[in-house]
Write a protein that holds these residues in place. Structure first.
Motif, short mmCIF file in Angstrom:
data_model
loop_
_atom_site.label_atom_id
_atom_site.label_comp_id
_atom_site.label_asym_id
_atom_site.label_seq_id
_atom_site.Cartn_x
_atom_site.Cartn_y
_atom_site.Cartn_z
N TYR A 98 6.15 50.66 -6.45
CA TYR A 98 5.44 51.08 -7.66
C TYR A 98 5.09 49.88 -8.54
O TYR A 98 4.13 49.93 -9.31
CB TYR A 98 6.27 52.08 -8.46
CG TYR A 98 6.34 53.44 -7.83
CD1 TYR A 98 5.28 54.32 -7.93
CD2 TYR A 98 7.47 53.85 -7.13
CE1 TYR A 98 5.33 55.58 -7.35
CE2 TYR A 98 7.54 55.11 -6.54
CZ TYR A 98 6.47 55.97 -6.65
OH TYR A 98 6.52 57.20 -6.06
N GLU A 502 -0.05 56.91 -2.28
CA GLU A 502 0.03 57.74 -3.48
C GLU A 502 -1.08 57.31 -4.44
O GLU A 502 -1.38 56.12 -4.57
CB GLU A 502 1.39 57.56 -4.18
CG GLU A 502 2.57 57.98 -3.34
CD GLU A 502 3.90 57.82 -4.09
OE1 GLU A 502 3.85 57.58 -5.32
OE2 GLU A 502 4.95 57.92 -3.46
N ALA A 504 -2.72 57.66 -8.49
CA ALA A 504 -2.24 57.95 -9.84
C ALA A 504 -3.32 57.67 -10.87
O ALA A 504 -4.06 56.68 -10.77
CB ALA A 504 -1.00 57.12 -10.16
N ILE A 533 0.72 61.42 -10.60
CA ILE A 533 0.69 60.89 -9.24
C ILE A 533 0.53 62.04 -8.24
O ILE A 533 1.17 63.08 -8.38
CB ILE A 533 1.98 60.10 -8.93
CG1 ILE A 533 2.26 59.07 -10.03
CG2 ILE A 533 1.89 59.42 -7.58
CD1 ILE A 533 3.59 58.36 -9.87
N VAL A 536 2.90 62.13 -3.40
CA VAL A 536 4.15 61.38 -3.59
C VAL A 536 4.90 61.27 -2.27
O VAL A 536 5.00 62.23 -1.50
CB VAL A 536 5.04 62.08 -4.64
CG1 VAL A 536 6.39 61.41 -4.75
CG2 VAL A 536 4.33 62.06 -5.99
N ASN A 554 4.62 62.44 2.78
CA ASN A 554 3.84 62.75 1.57
C ASN A 554 4.06 64.20 1.19
O ASN A 554 3.93 65.09 2.03
CB ASN A 554 2.35 62.51 1.83
CG ASN A 554 2.03 61.06 2.09
OD1 ASN A 554 1.82 60.65 3.22
ND2 ASN A 554 1.98 60.27 1.03
N LYS A 557 3.12 66.37 -6.03
CA LYS A 557 2.72 65.58 -7.19
C LYS A 557 3.93 65.22 -8.05
O LYS A 557 5.01 65.80 -7.89
CB LYS A 557 1.70 66.34 -8.03
CG LYS A 557 0.42 66.69 -7.29
CD LYS A 557 -0.54 67.44 -8.19
CE LYS A 557 -1.83 67.77 -7.45
NZ LYS A 557 -2.80 68.49 -8.33
N ALA A 558 3.71 64.28 -8.97
CA ALA A 558 4.76 63.85 -9.89
C ALA A 558 4.13 63.39 -11.19
O ALA A 558 2.94 63.04 -11.24
CB ALA A 558 5.61 62.74 -9.29
N SER A 592 10.55 61.26 -15.58
CA SER A 592 9.65 61.63 -14.49
C SER A 592 10.06 62.99 -13.95
O SER A 592 11.20 63.43 -14.11
CB SER A 592 9.67 60.58 -13.36
OG SER A 592 10.96 60.46 -12.80
N VAL A 594 9.25 65.45 -10.34
CA VAL A 594 8.63 65.64 -9.03
C VAL A 594 8.46 67.13 -8.79
O VAL A 594 9.44 67.88 -8.78
CB VAL A 594 9.49 65.00 -7.91
CG1 VAL A 594 8.84 65.20 -6.55
CG2 VAL A 594 9.70 63.51 -8.19
N LEU A 604 11.76 60.73 -10.18
CA LEU A 604 11.05 60.05 -9.12
C LEU A 604 11.80 58.80 -8.68
O LEU A 604 12.12 57.92 -9.50
CB LEU A 604 9.65 59.66 -9.61
CG LEU A 604 8.71 59.02 -8.61
CD1 LEU A 604 8.38 59.98 -7.48
CD2 LEU A 604 7.44 58.57 -9.31
N ASP A 605 12.09 58.73 -7.38
CA ASP A 605 12.64 57.52 -6.78
C ASP A 605 13.85 56.97 -7.54
O ASP A 605 13.97 55.77 -7.79
CB ASP A 605 11.54 56.43 -6.71
CG ASP A 605 11.95 55.27 -5.81
OD1 ASP A 605 12.60 55.52 -4.80
OD2 ASP A 605 11.60 54.13 -6.15
#
Length: 714
Positions: A98, A502, A504, A533, A536, A554, A557-558, A592, A594, A604-605
């Motif tokens: 990212y 991804e 965004a 995004i 994702v 994949n 969205k996020a 964030s 997801v 996210l992540d």
């Protein structure tokens, strides 16, 4: 999408109606060049960026560039401090692709580590919170451009000798800087020779429960890892002044490193069965070499036009030798696993930018950016089981990434109070890794604006379209197996050749207030950001042939949101006659969500929820001594990776101090202490389904590091 295109199309005709009377005098003309190297240009740049010079990067005597970056606004570092884990640079709490990392304006390959780059070789670091058309739009969280030291046309010969210790393991380094000029040619050479040693202690508990919550397994596994590394870095540069204002420059970076580690784990089972190898040892050796070379030609034309052409190549080679010795619970049970593996990665890139000035405060630019990267992996494994023949599994994988980008941008100072940046970048990516061949393209309209409310305060606004491409190793369907204790919280990993980028949309806004005119760097700032995004990339956890495997896919969205506050307060700006005390602070809060993962905690992540820094530097009036300290805090929290898997990351606190004593006009002694709190970091993984649950807890120790450096001329 429609809104952004409308804004971009609206702003272009608006610029044609600006009167020449609105322009400001040449003496106050702001620079809008993204790669500007002076910190005071931050205030006047239309493009939102923070430039950190060499003096600030080396102030606290950090051994690696990632340690120096952790104190900067909006930046956090993944991995436990002092635990021998590589630091991952994160903006807005996000890593794993990212955040775009560039070296001299070119994205670095995946194998490049900031832990191996000495701050002494860096001239400045540029932090860009919003994307620009000239650089890659693969920067959803933002981008960081590392500019290597250049030949300044003056004679310089300096040395730095350093020695440090951490948990009884010594380390040392020697750095030489050499630059001079001979007629039209100037040259520079920066080199570092280093040895590091570090130790990590990991304390792991594994617990399993049945569907009714009754414990069925309790295991305790302390693990010790000792790592030694020897390296040499060279950064040579040659620059020729050609006819007129033309120039030609060649710059390279050579990094050679040898690493060796030894791990030992001893498991104690209090309830249930042991793992396959309750006592195991792993020895790992790696020889790596990275060579990067860039040629830069600048041609100046009449009427303020110029052509900027770059051609570069990089080569990354790694060879690994791994040996795993596992002992079973009963005599005669065990295994020996021998693995030889390696990576060869070649990257060729070329770019060009044509700029044309339309008046004193208006610059148009257009250009191209192309690259070809090929990665080849090999793995040769021999597994020796008692009473059985050797098990051989040879694996070879290759992946190719091709990219081509065309861009155009318009930088215009419309009036004394308002400047505008408009950009459009088209980028096509093609990744080929058997059995898939994926082609994708991204259109990135970009808008940034600066509005000066008064002599001391201003507003910024940015609207961007960015993306995150899969890392090339994520496309290779090579399995990475764990040696012992495969489980939902400790799975094997495998790439996915069908991964897509991804995409965004981003919105950024910021308010900045400069105290005392801003000339001394005193400022207060607040910013907010939003990212939406699609496509994702999430990890899919499944069982195959009795083993747990995780692979990226994949999915959905996020949304990412964040706010940040920053303050730089030299005390002499606030109070006349005050001591030379500089205060600085920054804090960032991130959220964030997801959509494909049910909440709560569907971040996210494993995004860091917030981070903060508080620091001070003081120059003593009566002594040639300056001292300083910095407190860094990164909050932990829970993150849900799927409906069954929940992860927890503990909070992290680091206290660093430094002192610089000037011995006359030439020699200096720098003393620093890093991670003085030596806090252990806790992580947890919980997997739960209808049949039961599994909880894995790991406490990773960290250690203080003390360092002394002697600096002076040769």
């Amino acid at each position: 999408m429609r809104l952004s295109l409308f804004l971009c199309s609206l702003a272009l005709p608006l610029t044609a109606h600006v009167s020449a009377d609105d322009a400001i005098p040449d003496s106050t003309l702001p620079s809008v060049t993204v790669s500007a190297g002076k910190a005071d240009q931050r205030r006047n740049d239309t493009v939102s960026s923070i430039v950190v010079g060499h003096a600030e990067l080396i102030r606290q005597g950090d051994r690696s560039l990632s340690d120096a970056l952790k104190r900067l606004p909006g930046i956090s570092i993944g991995g436990a401090p002092g635990a021998g884990q590589g630091g991952q640079i994160q903006m807005r709490g996000l890593g794993q692709g990212y955040t775009l990392i560039m070296l001299n304006g070119v994205p670095v390959p995946p194998g490049f580590s900031l832990d191996s780059l000495d701050p002494e070789l860096v001239e400045r670091v540029e932090i860009m919170r919003a994307a620009t058309a000239e650089f890659s739009a693969q920067a959803i969280a933002g981008s960081i451009n590392i500019v290597l030291k250049k030949s300044g046309g003056r004679s310089e010969r300096t040395f730095k000798l350093g020695a440090s210790g951490s948990h009884g393991m010594p380390a040392g380094s020697a750095t030489v800087q050499w630059s001079d000029k001979d007629g039209r040619m100037s040259y520079a050479l920066a080199g570092t020779l280093s040895h590091t040693g570090r130790e990590a202690l990991l304390d792991e508990w594994s617990r399993e429960f049945d569907g009714g919550g009754t414990p069925t397994v309790v295991r305790h596994t302390p693990l010790t890892e000792r790592v030694k590394s020897d390296g040499i870095e060279l950064a040579p540069r040659l620059q020729w002044a050609l006819e007129g204002e033309d120039s030609l420059a060649w710059q390279s970076l050579v990094n050679l490193r040898r690493l060796a580690s030894r791990r030992h784990a001893l498991e104690t089972t209090y309830l249930g069965a042991n793992t396959a190898y309750p006592e195991n040892q792993a020895n790992f050796k790696q020889d790596s070499s990275t060579v990067r070379s860039d040629l830069h030609w600048l041609r100046k034309f009449a009427q303020g036009a110029s052509l900027d052409v770059k051609l570069g190549v990089s080569y990354n080679h790694r060879v690994n030798d791994y040996r795993f010795l596992g002992s079973g619970a009963a005599p005669g049970q065990g295994t020996t696993r021998l693995v030889d593996s390696g990576v060869d990665e070649v990257d060729v890139h070329a770019s060009g930018t044509y700029r044309r000035a339309l008046g004193q405060h208006h610059v148009l630019a257009a250009g191209w950016d192309a690259g070809h990267r090929r990665r080849a992996d090999f793995r040769r494994e021999r597994q020796l089981e008692p009473g059985g023949p050797p098990v051989l599994a040879d694996e070879d994988y290759a992946a190719t990434l091709r990219r081509l980008a065309l861009f155009a941008q318009d930088e215009w100072q419309l009036s004394a109070r308002w400047s505008l940046y408009l950009g459009l970048r088209w980028e096509v990516l093609r990744t080929a890794s058997a059995p898939a061949d994926v082609r994708s393209q991204v259109w990135s309209p970009l808008l940034q604006s600066l509005w000066k409310l008064g002599p001391s305060d201003q507003l910024r606004l940015a609207l961007t379209r960015t993306y995150k491409a899969p890392q090339i190793f994520e496309l290779i369907p090579r399995p990475y197996t764990v040696d012992n204790g495969n489980s939902p919280t400790n799975p094997d990993n495998q790439g996915n050749p069908a991964l897509r980028p991804e995409l965004a949309w981003g919105l950024d806004a910021a308010y900045e207030y400069y105290l005392g005119g801003g000339g001394d760097g005193a400022m207060l700032g607040a910013s907010a950001s939003l990212r939406r995004i699609s496509d994702v990339m999430l990890d899919r956890l499944y069982q195959e042939n009795g083993r747990w495997v995780s692979t990226p896919v994949n999915k959905g969205k996020a949304e990412v949101r964040g706010i940040a506050l920053e303050a730089k307060l030299p005390l002499k700006v606030l109070l006349a006659g005050a001591p030379a005390l500089d205060l600085r602070a920054n804090v960032a809060r991130n959220w964030s969500r997801v959509d494909a993962v049910a909440g709560p905690d569907n971040r996210l992540d494993s995004q860091l929820p917030w981070s903060a820094n508080l620091g001070a530097d003081y120059q003593l009036a009566s002594l040639p001594l300056s001292v300083g300290a910095n407190m860094n805090y990164q909050a932990g929290g829970r993150s849900r990776e799927s409906s069954q898997l929940l992860a927890y990351q503990g909070a992290r606190r680091e206290l660093d101090v430094h002192a610089l004593w000037k011995l006359g006009d030439k020699l200096r002694v720098r003393v620093s202490g890093a991670n003085l709190l030596a806090q252990a970091i806790r992580t947890r993984s919980l997997y739960a389904d209808g049949a039961g649950s599994l909880l894995r807890t790991v406490d990773t120790g960290s250690y203080r590091t003390l360092r002394v450096m002697l600096e002076g001329p040769l």
